[in-house]
Design a protein around this motif. Structure first.
Motif, PDB file in Angstrom:
ATOM      1  N   ALA A 256      11.838 -20.886  13.357  1.00 33.21           N
ATOM      2  CA  ALA A 256      12.089 -21.700  12.172  1.00 33.21           C
ATOM      3  C   ALA A 256      13.583 -21.845  11.920  1.00 33.21           C
ATOM      4  CB  ALA A 256      11.435 -21.052  10.949  1.00 33.21           C
ATOM      5  N   ALA A 257      13.900 -22.861  11.147  1.00 27.49           N
ATOM      6  CA  ALA A 257      15.246 -23.006  10.590  1.00 27.49           C
ATOM      7  C   ALA A 257      15.183 -22.452   9.171  1.00 27.49           C
ATOM      8  CB  ALA A 257      15.667 -24.467  10.583  1.00 27.49           C
ATOM      9  N   VAL A 258      16.091 -21.545   8.842  1.00 25.79           N
ATOM     10  CA  VAL A 258      16.084 -20.887   7.540  1.00 25.79           C
ATOM     11  C   VAL A 258      17.406 -21.176   6.840  1.00 25.79           C
ATOM     12  CG1 VAL A 258      15.881 -18.679   6.331  1.00 25.79           C
ATOM     13  CG2 VAL A 258      14.589 -19.060   8.443  1.00 25.79           C
ATOM     14  N   PHE A 259      17.328 -21.574   5.576  1.00 29.01           N
ATOM     15  CA  PHE A 259      18.484 -21.863   4.730  1.00 29.01           C
ATOM     16  C   PHE A 259      18.494 -20.829   3.610  1.00 29.01           C
ATOM     17  CE2 PHE A 259      17.078 -25.624   6.823  1.00 29.01           C
ATOM     18  CZ  PHE A 259      18.213 -26.376   7.105  1.00 29.01           C
ATOM     19  N   GLU A 260      19.591 -20.053   3.514  1.00 31.43           N
ATOM     20  CA  GLU A 260      19.677 -18.995   2.511  1.00 31.43           C
ATOM     21  C   GLU A 260      20.992 -19.102   1.743  1.00 31.43           C
ATOM     22  OE1 GLU A 260      17.831 -15.134   4.559  1.00 31.43           O
ATOM     23  OE2 GLU A 260      19.253 -16.211   5.834  1.00 31.43           O
ATOM     24  N   MET A 261      20.942 -18.710   0.470  1.00 33.40           N
ATOM     25  CA  MET A 261      22.162 -18.630  -0.334  1.00 33.40           C
ATOM     26  C   MET A 261      22.987 -17.453   0.164  1.00 33.40           C
ATOM     27  SD  MET A 261      22.520 -20.877  -2.773  1.00 33.40           S
ATOM     28  CE  MET A 261      23.824 -20.108  -3.720  1.00 33.40           C
ATOM     29  N   THR A 262      24.288 -17.636   0.196  1.00 34.31           N
ATOM     30  CA  THR A 262      25.193 -16.543   0.512  1.00 34.31           C
ATOM     31  C   THR A 262      26.363 -16.617  -0.456  1.00 34.31           C
ATOM     32  OG1 THR A 262      26.442 -15.445   2.274  1.00 34.31           O
ATOM     33  CG2 THR A 262      26.486 -17.847   2.263  1.00 34.31           C
ATOM     34  N   TYR A 263      26.975 -15.481  -0.709  1.00 32.70           N
ATOM     35  CA  TYR A 263      28.183 -15.486  -1.524  1.00 32.70           C
ATOM     36  C   TYR A 263      29.073 -14.328  -1.132  1.00 32.70           C
ATOM     37  CZ  TYR A 263      25.480 -12.250  -4.553  1.00 32.70           C
ATOM     38  OH  TYR A 263      24.716 -11.219  -5.045  1.00 32.70           O
ATOM     39  N   LYS A 264      30.367 -14.532  -1.322  1.00 31.49           N
ATOM     40  CA  LYS A 264      31.371 -13.545  -0.961  1.00 31.49           C
ATOM     41  C   LYS A 264      32.198 -13.254  -2.205  1.00 31.49           C
ATOM     42  CE  LYS A 264      33.059 -13.782   3.129  1.00 31.49           C
ATOM     43  NZ  LYS A 264      33.777 -14.075   4.376  1.00 31.49           N
ATOM     44  N   ILE A 265      32.293 -11.981  -2.554  1.00 37.17           N
ATOM     45  CA  ILE A 265      33.096 -11.558  -3.697  1.00 37.17           C
ATOM     46  C   ILE A 265      34.338 -10.883  -3.143  1.00 37.17           C
ATOM     47  CG2 ILE A 265      33.177 -10.036  -5.706  1.00 37.17           C
ATOM     48  CD1 ILE A 265      30.188 -10.579  -6.031  1.00 37.17           C
ATOM     49  N   SER A 266      35.492 -11.218  -3.725  1.00 39.28           N
ATOM     50  CA  SER A 266      36.739 -10.641  -3.211  1.00 39.28           C
ATOM     51  C   SER A 266      37.734 -10.378  -4.329  1.00 39.28           C
ATOM     52  CB  SER A 266      37.350 -11.562  -2.163  1.00 39.28           C
ATOM     53  OG  SER A 266      37.652 -12.811  -2.727  1.00 39.28           O
ATOM     54  N   SER A 267      38.623  -9.443  -4.024  1.00 39.77           N
ATOM     55  CA  SER A 267      39.753  -9.123  -4.895  1.00 39.77           C
ATOM     56  C   SER A 267      40.843  -8.577  -3.988  1.00 39.77           C
ATOM     57  CB  SER A 267      39.361  -8.086  -5.939  1.00 39.77           C
ATOM     58  OG  SER A 267      40.491  -7.741  -6.724  1.00 39.77           O
ATOM     59  N   GLY A 268      41.907  -9.323  -3.825  1.00 39.86           N
ATOM     60  CA  GLY A 268      42.957  -8.902  -2.898  1.00 39.86           C
ATOM     61  C   GLY A 268      42.403  -8.822  -1.491  1.00 39.86           C
ATOM     62  N   ASN A 269      42.593  -7.662  -0.845  1.00 42.52           N
ATOM     63  CA  ASN A 269      42.080  -7.504   0.519  1.00 42.52           C
ATOM     64  C   ASN A 269      40.680  -6.884   0.563  1.00 42.52           C
ATOM     65  OD1 ASN A 269      42.729  -4.909  -0.225  1.00 42.52           O
ATOM     66  ND2 ASN A 269      43.932  -4.438   1.597  1.00 42.52           N
ATOM     67  N   LYS A 270      40.065  -6.682  -0.588  1.00 41.29           N
ATOM     68  CA  LYS A 270      38.705  -6.146  -0.645  1.00 41.29           C
ATOM     69  C   LYS A 270      37.716  -7.307  -0.753  1.00 41.29           C
ATOM     70  CE  LYS A 270      40.487  -2.484  -3.435  1.00 41.29           C
ATOM     71  NZ  LYS A 270      41.612  -3.294  -3.811  1.00 41.29           N
ATOM     72  N   LYS A 271      36.655  -7.243   0.077  1.00 43.97           N
ATOM     73  CA  LYS A 271      35.658  -8.317   0.023  1.00 43.97           C
ATOM     74  C   LYS A 271      34.319  -7.808   0.518  1.00 43.97           C
ATOM     75  CE  LYS A 271      36.666 -10.372   4.581  1.00 43.97           C
ATOM     76  NZ  LYS A 271      36.709  -9.166   5.257  1.00 43.97           N
ATOM     77  N   ILE A 272      33.286  -8.478   0.084  1.00 39.35           N
ATOM     78  CA  ILE A 272      31.938  -8.168   0.557  1.00 39.35           C
ATOM     79  C   ILE A 272      31.119  -9.453   0.529  1.00 39.35           C
ATOM     80  CG2 ILE A 272      31.113  -7.461  -1.712  1.00 39.35           C
ATOM     81  CD1 ILE A 272      29.996  -5.907   1.622  1.00 39.35           C
ATOM     82  N   THR A 273      30.274  -9.603   1.538  1.00 38.96           N
ATOM     83  CA  THR A 273      29.403 -10.773   1.629  1.00 38.96           C
ATOM     84  C   THR A 273      27.985 -10.351   1.275  1.00 38.96           C
ATOM     85  OG1 THR A 273      30.786 -11.738   3.352  1.00 38.96           O
ATOM     86  CG2 THR A 273      28.539 -12.591   3.157  1.00 38.96           C
TER      87      THR A 273
END
Length: 196
Positions: A54-71
């Motif tokens: 299947a083709a799957v479409f999902e929401m993603t988001y990345k939170i960051s502050s300076g050099n800190k980030k998480i997806t």
């Protein structure tokens, strides 16, 4: 979609093989959610002949502050099985029109979380428990390395905020395969959903 929210989207990651395709689109400019914290939302698209069919479409988001980030990998937007007829495919793809609503919901939810304040022992123990209950789909060496990072934070008794903790866990996961990264990004999103 891009016109609805007056933002451009860029390809953040792209992978293709003979049986799989993955692509992450993220907003080119971040939205501020706190004094020093910002978010970029987007869509993760995967298409696998073997694994999902299947083709799957999902929401993603990345939170960051300076050099800190998480997806984070959030909710499914649409899933189109390869065996669907054209009408069913068209109906499934109509759900992508909900992207802007989902985007606003995610931004409002993450705004409600204080990313910059020192995390409590309760939150730290919840994250240790989350990592401890990941199961066999995450290799033991990855689970152990994440537990080690969390225990080091607990032992150091220094002021650490939620974004710093997720950044450390994300660094461990970034060294692994894309499948493990996606599983962990989804688990991180489930945990953040509980913090709202």
């Amino acid at each position: 979609m891009s016109r609805e929210i007056d933002k451009k989207f860029l390809v953040d990651y792209f992978f293709v093989s003979d049986s799989k395709m993955e692509i992450f689109f993220l907003e080119d400019t971040p939205t501020k959610i706190d004094k020093d914290v910002s978010i970029r939302t987007g869509i993760h698209i995967s298409n696998s002949e073997i694994a999902d069919g299947a083709a799957v479409f999902e929401m993603t988001y990345k939170i960051s502050s300076g050099n800190k980030k998480i997806t984070f990998l959030s909710d499914d937007i649409a899933k189109v099985n390869h065996g669907y007829n054209p009408k069913t495919i068209s109906e499934g793809l109509e759900n992508i029109a909900n992207f802007n609503i989902m985007r606003k919901d995610i931004i409002n939810a993450v705004k409600a979380i204080n990313w910059s304040s020192t995390i409590s022992d309760k939150v730290l123990y919840e994250l240790i428990s989350l990592v401890g209950h990941l199961g066999n789909n995450i290799p033991k060496k990855v689970r152990d390395k994440m537990k080690s990072e969390l225990n080091a934070i607990k032992t150091a008794k220094k002021t650490t905020n939620l974004l710093e903790v997720f950044n450390k866990l994300g660094q461990v996961v970034d060294e692994e395969s894309s499948e493990i990264q996606l599983i962990m990004e989804s688990k991180f999103a489930e945990y953040v959903d509980k913090l709202k």
